[in-house]
Enzyme design. Structure first.
Site, PDB file in Angstrom:
ATOM      1  N   GLU A   1       0.794  -1.116  -0.179  1.00 54.64           N
ATOM      2  CA  GLU A   1      -0.192   0.058  -0.046  1.00 54.64           C
ATOM      3  C   GLU A   1       0.898   1.192  -0.261  1.00 54.64           C
ATOM      4  OE1 GLU A   1      -2.887   0.141   3.275  1.00 54.64           O
ATOM      5  OE2 GLU A   1      -3.172  -2.032   3.008  1.00 54.64           O
TER       6      GLU A   1
ATOM      7  N   GLU B   1     -13.760   5.117  -0.980  1.00 55.97           N
ATOM      8  CA  GLU B   1     -14.659   4.090  -0.146  1.00 55.97           C
ATOM      9  C   GLU B   1     -15.363   4.587   0.699  1.00 55.97           C
ATOM     10  OE1 GLU B   1     -12.604   0.046   0.348  1.00 55.97           O
ATOM     11  OE2 GLU B   1     -10.910   1.200   0.007  1.00 55.97           O
TER      12      GLU B   1
ATOM     13  N   LYS C   1     -15.777   2.970   4.686  1.00 58.29           N
ATOM     14  CA  LYS C   1     -14.481   2.708   5.337  1.00 58.29           C
ATOM     15  C   LYS C   1     -14.777   3.455   6.801  1.00 58.29           C
ATOM     16  CE  LYS C   1     -10.065   2.383   4.262  1.00 58.29           C
ATOM     17  NZ  LYS C   1      -9.130   2.572   3.749  1.00 58.29           N
TER      18      LYS C   1
ATOM     19  N   GLU D   1      -9.555   8.633   5.360  1.00 56.19           N
ATOM     20  CA  GLU D   1      -9.620   7.314   4.861  1.00 56.19           C
ATOM     21  C   GLU D   1     -10.505   6.768   3.960  1.00 56.19           C
ATOM     22  OE1 GLU D   1      -8.256   4.267   5.917  1.00 56.19           O
ATOM     23  OE2 GLU D   1      -6.479   5.840   6.605  1.00 56.19           O
TER      24      GLU D   1
END
Length: 492
Positions: free
Chosen positions: A274, A324, A327, A335
């Protein structure tokens, strides 16, 4: 040749093969495909987005059926994750590991032609904030998954890894060459890496220059980015013997390599699991900064340029492909905004790919009706009921773009209320009654977006291929169920 010597020779040969196979050919791109969204981009559209932009590898945090079905017969190589909550049962039972491999690896390979190449056992299980919760289960889980892959006849095709946070190693004086494992887990790290090395696995590390900048107000900003060609090095550059480290990625990665070499484990392949930069939810998270960082990263990947200790670039999985909105925001509002692309696959900013080609947006996305929920013109933002209505909307929908330093920070009071109302309305699929906040709201067909603040219209997942789009991740489905209950409460 004695048995010990033979085993050692096999391990070395396997390690060399792993190093070669995990080095990224120039031009190859990889991405994390997260599925924690209320209206996930359908699998067929996402796969087309990956292929249109040259991504030939993808990492999934769990064995999401929708994503895996869409990846069948595409030629895209897949790393599939076994979540932390499954470490304990898998570590305690080989049979449990065999069942997990059967249902989440073997069946997708044999029945759907998914090119699964790796299983990521856990996700940052040694993270300091977990306070040792997953430490005892991780290595036994890795061993049982490896045994299950061997039994399934997949051990040569599917390799095992563990994605780790960069907090598993450190350098007391800041020089990469002084790197070593965190003292409290040093023995555990050595045992884990030795097992991976002896069984053809590889190590995965997550590196986040953004988090270094976000966590420390005194962190030198230019050191977080890759230097532009011809530009002077950051004043924060680290001189380590004859090597000058001009950015935190190179220094961080090589600190790990030094730690591995100190323990005789330098032959292990190390993948970057990541790395990326968010575009919202923090003062340093915006499109300009993300473009700067990711373009530097893409340029390095496309050129195949590694670090001083590992000159050839390893596989690098960009985090993430898409935003997203479901999350957890415990680490921060950013995030939900790590995507190179927006939630719907549209462009946030331009990135140059090989040959100067620009990244391309998703094709074939279908949306809900072109309408938004906003505060009524005759309603006052000072109405006593507004606070509760906005709080209710943001409890169930994503309002992270409203925070300080975020993309919607410039909205006035009326705009803030309208944004919150619309987020709930869209998250609730524009269902009847979802724009009914004590008669303070109304539906409009005029786009209320302002400046950098985008009032979104959600994806219509029901209008795509049902075999692909109907099974959103379990997390997103759960959140959607809660949202429906909230809507019922709002209507009543």
């Amino acid at each position: 040749m004695g048995s010990c010597a033979a085993v050692h020779a096999l391990a070395v040969a396997w390690a060399v093969a792993a190093l070669l196979s995990r080095a990224t050919p120039a031009g190859a791109l990889a991405a994390n495909w997260g599925t924690r969204a209320l209206h996930p981009l359908p699998g067929d559209v996402t796969v087309r987005l990956l292929r249109d932009n040259g991504f030939d590898k993808v990492k999934l945090f769990e064995a999401d059926p929708s994503a895996l079905r869409a990846l069948g017969h595409t030629g895209i190589q897949v790393m599939v994750g076994l979540p932390n909550e499954l470490l304990a049962p898998v570590s305690s039972s080989v049979a449990a590991a065999e069942q997990w491999v059967l249902h989440n690896v073997s069946s997708y390979i044999s029945k759907l032609g998914v090119d699964i190449r790796a299983v990521a056992v856990g996700n940052e299980p040694f993270l300091k904030s977990y306070k040792g919760k997953f430490e005892a289960a991780t290595l036994p889980a890795v061993q049982n998954v490896q045994a299950a892959l061997v039994k399934a006849g997949l051990a040569r095709q599917v390799r095992v890894t563990v994605p780790l946070n960069a907090d598993v190693y450190e350098s007391l004086d800041g020089r990469p060459s002084a790197g070593d494992f965190r003292p409290d887990i040093a023995g555990l790290m050595v045992g884990l890496v030795r097992f991976l090395l002896d069984n053809g696995g590889f190590l995965t590390i997550n590196i986040y220059p953004f988090l270094s900048l976000q966590a420390d107000p005194n962190f030198p900003a230019d050191y977080a980015y890759f230097p532009s060609p011809g530009s002077p090095p950051s004043q924060a550059s680290v001189q380590d013997g004859g090597v000058l480290y001009t950015n935190v990625f190179d220094a961080n990665y090589d600190t790990l390599i030094s730690a591995l070499e100190k323990h005789g484990l330098g032959a292990i392949a190390v993948v970057v699991g990541e790395i990326g930069w968010p575009t919202d939810g923090d003062k340093s998270a915006n499109a300009a900064n993300a473009q700067r960082f990711n373009q530097g990263l893409f340029d390095r990947i496309l050129a195949g340029k590694g670090t001083p200790r590992r000159p050839q670039m390893p596989d690098v999985y960009v985090f993430a492909l898409l935003d997203e909105d479901a999350k957890s925001i415990d680490p921060g509002s950013f995030e939900r905004h790590w995507g190179v692309f927006n939630y719907d696959g549209s462009l946030k900013y331009n990135l140059r790919l090989a040959g100067g080609r620009s990244i391309a947006p998703a094709r074939g996305v279908r949306y809900l009706s072109r309408q938004w929920c906003v505060l009524r013109p005759d309603a006052s933002p000072a109405d006593p009921a507004i606070g509760g209505a906005v709080g209710y909307a943001c409890q169930y929908a994503d309002c992270t773009s409203l925070g300080a330093g975020s993309s919607c920070r410039g909205l006035d009071a009326r705009g803030n209320v309208s944004y919150a109302f619309n987020q709930f309305f869209q998250a609730a699929n524009q269902m009847k009654g979802s724009c009914n906040f004590n008669n303070l709201s109304m539906i409009t067909t005029s786009d209320p977006s302002q400046g950098t603040c985008r009032f979104q219209i959600e994806i219509d997942t029901g209008r795509h291929d049902l075999t692909v789009a109907s099974s959103a991740s379990a997390a997103a489905t759960s959140v959607a169920a809660v949202l429906l209950l909230a809507l019922l409460g709002l209507v009543i």
